[in-house]
Design a protein around this motif. Structure first.
Motif, short mmCIF file in Angstrom:
data_model
loop_
_atom_site.label_atom_id
_atom_site.label_comp_id
_atom_site.label_asym_id
_atom_site.label_seq_id
_atom_site.Cartn_x
_atom_site.Cartn_y
_atom_site.Cartn_z
N UNK A 9 0.82 -1.20 0.00
CA UNK A 9 0.00 0.00 0.00
C UNK A 9 0.86 1.26 0.00
N UNK A 10 0.94 1.91 -1.15
CA UNK A 10 1.80 3.08 -1.28
C UNK A 10 1.04 4.39 -1.22
N UNK A 11 0.02 4.46 -0.36
CA UNK A 11 -0.76 5.68 -0.21
C UNK A 11 -0.07 6.70 0.68
N UNK A 12 -0.85 7.64 1.22
CA UNK A 12 -0.30 8.77 1.97
C UNK A 12 0.49 8.31 3.20
N UNK A 13 -0.13 7.46 4.03
CA UNK A 13 0.55 7.05 5.26
C UNK A 13 1.71 6.11 4.98
N UNK A 14 1.53 5.23 4.01
CA UNK A 14 2.63 4.35 3.63
C UNK A 14 3.82 5.14 3.12
N UNK A 15 3.55 6.14 2.28
CA UNK A 15 4.63 6.97 1.76
C UNK A 15 5.29 7.80 2.86
N UNK A 16 4.48 8.27 3.81
CA UNK A 16 5.03 9.06 4.92
C UNK A 16 6.09 8.28 5.67
N UNK A 43 4.97 4.56 -10.46
CA UNK A 43 5.98 5.39 -11.13
C UNK A 43 6.49 6.49 -10.21
N UNK A 44 5.56 7.12 -9.48
CA UNK A 44 5.96 8.20 -8.58
C UNK A 44 6.89 7.70 -7.49
N UNK A 45 6.51 6.59 -6.82
CA UNK A 45 7.31 6.08 -5.71
C UNK A 45 8.68 5.59 -6.18
N UNK A 46 8.71 4.98 -7.36
CA UNK A 46 9.97 4.51 -7.92
C UNK A 46 10.89 5.68 -8.25
N UNK A 47 10.34 6.72 -8.87
CA UNK A 47 11.14 7.88 -9.25
C UNK A 47 11.57 8.70 -8.04
N UNK A 48 10.66 8.84 -7.08
CA UNK A 48 10.92 9.72 -5.93
C UNK A 48 11.88 9.11 -4.92
#
Length: 270
Positions: A9-16, A43-48
């Motif tokens: 789950x790569x949503x807001x809390x996961x990304x935080x 794509x966003x998580x991989x690039x960021x």
């Protein structure tokens, strides 16, 4: 790539959490694998962050995976549980950490067998590293698992440990609490506008007053009542404002809000 941390789950809390773990070098990007169904988020998580990406939740369970972090919507938990059934019995023995509201330790342990499970309730200030997370330990956890969870959530704020029976109360206070504080800031600013302040100035005054007061209480360890007394002089402006708040039931309203949110959390958990 050797996966040590799996995020489902790569949503807001996961990304935080992900962003802070990488920034603090708790995990290297090459050690992280994120399972996320949306291609735009992939794509966003991989690039960021430079992490590994998959759309298959089962892939995060590897023999080297130390932690699997569940950050999906509670409604899809049963579907994910069925999907993972075949890999849970394999060689991968990670610590499972779940932030799924309303999904109990017994439900998680019924899914993950004898794997160690920790249930957690973070709040939205975690996205800026200023959150607070309550954790509850499952039956198969050891002190090392407890320390791992505390290390991970310390990356996004403070950590407290509670019994699972108090998780609904945590939800009602710190989980829902940011919304109450946001209402307070908005109301303070509206009061400023009502007394003639420009909107931008009123917003700035209200926000910094709440932020500064919280920081003052945190750093000095003053009891809130003591700080209130220090600001309140005899026959002055502050006591006039406090008297009006008392007439309006301000404190009672906040207490009842926490109780109502707690009760709703209990209902949703059933």
């Amino acid at each position: 790539m050797t996966t040590k941390f799996g995020l489902i789950g790569g949503g807001v809390m996961g990304e935080a959490l992900l962003s802070r773990l990488i920034a603090r070098k708790i995990y290297q990007p090459s050690e992280v694998l994120v399972s996320e169904p949306q291609t735009s988020r992939q794509s966003f998580l991989e690039d960021e962050y430079g992490v590994g990406i998959t759309a298959d939740n089962r892939v995060v369970f590897t023999p080297t995976t130390e932690v699997v972090f569940l950050a999906v919507k509670p409604q899809v938990f049963s579907a994910i549980a069925q999907e993972l059934a075949d890999v849970i019995a394999g060689d991968s023995k990670p610590l499972i950490i779940s932030i799924l509201a309303g999904v109990t330790l017994s439900q998680l342990e019924a899914t993950f067998g004898h794997l160690p499970v920790i249930r957690a309730m973070p709040n939205t200030p975690a996205t800026v590293g200023a959150g607070i997370t309550a954790i509850s330990l499952g039956a198969y956890t050891k002190p090392s698992h407890q320390e791992t969870a505390k290390q991970l959530f310390s990356a996004v704020g403070e950590v407290v440990e509670v019994s699972e029976s108090l998780m609904d109360a945590v939800t009602g206070l710190s989980g829902s609490g940011p919304a109450y504080v946001a209402l307070l800031v908005e109301a303070l600013a509206d009061g400023g506008v009502a007394t003639g302040l420009p909107r931008a100035i009123a917003n700035q005054l209200a926000l910094q007053t709440v932020l500064g007061t919280a920081k003052l209480l945190h750093e000095t360890k003053l009891h809130p009542a003591e700080l209130k007394d220090r600001v309140t002089s005899p026959g002055g402006t502050t006591i006039a404002g406090i008297a009006q708040l008392e007439r309006a039931g301000f404190r009672s309203a906040l207490i009842e809000a926490v109780k109502a949110a707690t009760a709703r959390s209990q209902e949703l958990g059933k």
